[in-house]
Design an enzyme around this catalytic site. Structure first.
Site, PDB file in Angstrom:
ATOM      1  N   ASP A 110      40.373  42.984  43.204  1.00 50.45           N
ATOM      2  CA  ASP A 110      41.456  42.428  44.009  1.00 50.45           C
ATOM      3  C   ASP A 110      42.710  42.370  43.146  1.00 50.45           C
ATOM      4  O   ASP A 110      42.688  42.698  41.963  1.00 50.45           O
ATOM      5  CB  ASP A 110      41.072  41.068  44.590  1.00 50.45           C
ATOM      6  CG  ASP A 110      40.917  39.977  43.528  1.00 50.45           C
ATOM      7  OD1 ASP A 110      41.216  40.235  42.344  1.00 50.45           O
ATOM      8  OD2 ASP A 110      40.478  38.878  43.885  1.00 50.45           O
ATOM      9  N   SER A 111      43.816  41.955  43.724  1.00 46.71           N
ATOM     10  CA  SER A 111      45.106  42.094  43.042  1.00 46.71           C
ATOM     11  C   SER A 111      45.553  40.841  42.309  1.00 46.71           C
ATOM     12  O   SER A 111      46.463  40.876  41.503  1.00 46.71           O
ATOM     13  CB  SER A 111      46.182  42.445  44.071  1.00 46.71           C
ATOM     14  OG  SER A 111      46.352  41.363  44.980  1.00 46.71           O
ATOM     15  N   ASP A 284      33.565  41.506  51.286  1.00 47.55           N
ATOM     16  CA  ASP A 284      33.216  40.835  50.035  1.00 47.55           C
ATOM     17  C   ASP A 284      33.226  39.339  50.274  1.00 47.55           C
ATOM     18  O   ASP A 284      33.936  38.842  51.163  1.00 47.55           O
ATOM     19  CB  ASP A 284      34.229  41.171  48.927  1.00 47.55           C
ATOM     20  CG  ASP A 284      35.487  40.324  49.051  1.00 47.55           C
ATOM     21  OD1 ASP A 284      35.589  39.278  48.373  1.00 47.55           O
ATOM     22  OD2 ASP A 284      36.376  40.676  49.863  1.00 47.55           O
TER      23      ASP A 284
END
Length: 406
Positions: A110-111, A284
């Site tokens: 993820d970011s 997720d």
């Protein structure tokens, strides 16, 4: 509201080379469900797929060998935490996270944007990026779209996510629209910063809260960019289920059929079945391993809370039909006796991940054999044996032609 920085022009018609391919193997003739082969640089993944979350390159109490034995195909790491520790310099020297953690299958990072919600007291959001206060050292860290991609390039995951401006799903008013527009601008900055397009796939994240118009606008704008895949963000944060499923189905209607669709932060079994019917490919969630740490095991009827005294003399496995190592070797009584010990976390985590993997495998098989509606009805009857189906569940499935009879 701060003034927007000038947007980076990305020609809408420009086709970019991607480090993935998606082959649709089968589509449900009743719902929007499909099963695909998602070919990534490190692994070919069967979808729909559930990704367990290994925040810092590990799942608590589990080895990568155990994850492979459970047939995990794709796992998630967290850029915010990995960027703090061990850090991109060390990961560069190690040759990326795959080598560092000895994992040969798919990785998604993820970011760091989600921490805007989960660590909001530590974050300040501006057009430039997000200022985080490190929970480890207390020092300030500026996470810009460019820095997020730079860290993710060092991590080396097969799929990386754009930095988006995340607001809580219950937020309303102008802040939601501001975040949606900023996420589009930040996507363009991430595209410009991405240096490993032949090795890693940058996904866009559709935002817009619970507003159909904003989500539609965001999806329409983002799909002008030739991204390898698209995520549905900003949901599963406590909003009403009726709003949740409507935003999911709206998004899958708008996103391109030939690209993978990833619904972020969803992991409850009922939600997985419903959202597969609504056309989602990837998921997720920390739920299976987090609930294991509290002594809860996943079963088709819900959960077994193994801290409860009723299991003290129960010599059955968690699930007699489960083939995981925990169910083969240990009883509920044993797990009750060690439920406050770290070994319990490992043993129940093994089972819970096995449960999720089996669920997704059964979903894929039923789609391929075009019997998914029948699978849905049988699954929901196990989850709700008295047929007391909540309204949102009935309505969401009815929208894709599956009727649950109460």
């Amino acid at each position: 509201m701060s003034a927007p920085m000038s947007e980076i022009e990305v020609p809408a018609t420009m086709k970019m080379s991607h480090a993935l391919s998606l082959q649709i193997l089968g589509e449900c003739s009743t719902t929007k469900a499909r099963t695909c082969k998602l070919k990534l640089p490190h692994h070919t993944v069967d979808t729909p797929v559930f990704m367990p979350v290994g925040t810092q390159g590990t799942m608590k109490g589990m080895t990568t060998e155990q994850l492979e034995e459970l047939d995990c195909q794709l796992i998630l790491g967290n850029t915010y935490h990995l960027g703090m520790r061990p850090g991109p310099d060390l990961l560069d020297k190690a040759g990326g996270l795959h080598k560092f953690m000895n994992w040969n299958r798919g990785l998604l990072t993820d970011s760091g944007g989600y921490q805007m919600v989960s660590l909001l007291d530590l974050a300040e959001i501006t057009e430039e990026g997000v200022k985080f206060k490190s929970p480890y050292s207390g020092e300030q860290m500026l996470l810009t779209p460019e820095r997020s991609v730079e860290i993710q390039n060092s991590i080396g995951a097969d799929i990386i996510m754009q930095l988006d401006d995340v607001v809580h799903s219950l937020t309303t008013g102008p802040r939601v629209e501001e975040a949606m527009h900023r996420s589009i601008r930040w996507l363009d900055r991430c595209i410009a910063a991405h240096k490993k397009t032949k090795e890693q796939n940058l996904f866009a994240i559709v935002q817009g809260g619970l507003d159909e118009n904003l989500r539609t606008q965001c999806a329409n704008e983002m799909t002008k960019r030739d991204m390898p895949g698209f995520a549905i963000g900003g949901l599963s944060g406590g909003e009403e289920k009726n709003s949740f499923w409507r935003m999911v189905t709206l998004s899958t209607d708008l996103l391109p059929k030939e690209k993978p669709r990833y619904l972020m932060g969803v992991g409850y079994a009922v939600d997985l079945v419903v959202c597969c019917a609504l056309g989602v490919d990837m998921y997720d969630c920390v739920f299976p391993t987090r609930t294991a740490r509290f002594g809860s095991a996943l079963v088709s009827s819900g959960q077994l809370h193994l801290k409860q005294k009723q299991y003290a003399k129960d010599f059955e496995p968690i699930d007699k039909d489960c083939t995981c190592s925990t169910c083969k070797q240990y009883t509920r009584a044993y797990l009750y006796s060690v439920v406050n010990d770290s070994v319990s976390c490992t043993l129940i985590s093994v089972h819970n991940i096995a449960f999720q993997m089996k669920l997704m495998r059964n979903i894929r098989e039923s789609i391929l054999e075009d019997r998914f509606p029948e699978f849905i009805k049988n699954f929901m009857l196990q989850a709700y044996p008295k047929k007391e189906y909540p309204d949102w569940l009935v309505d969401s499935l009815a929208s894709v032609n599956v009727q649950l009879i109460r």
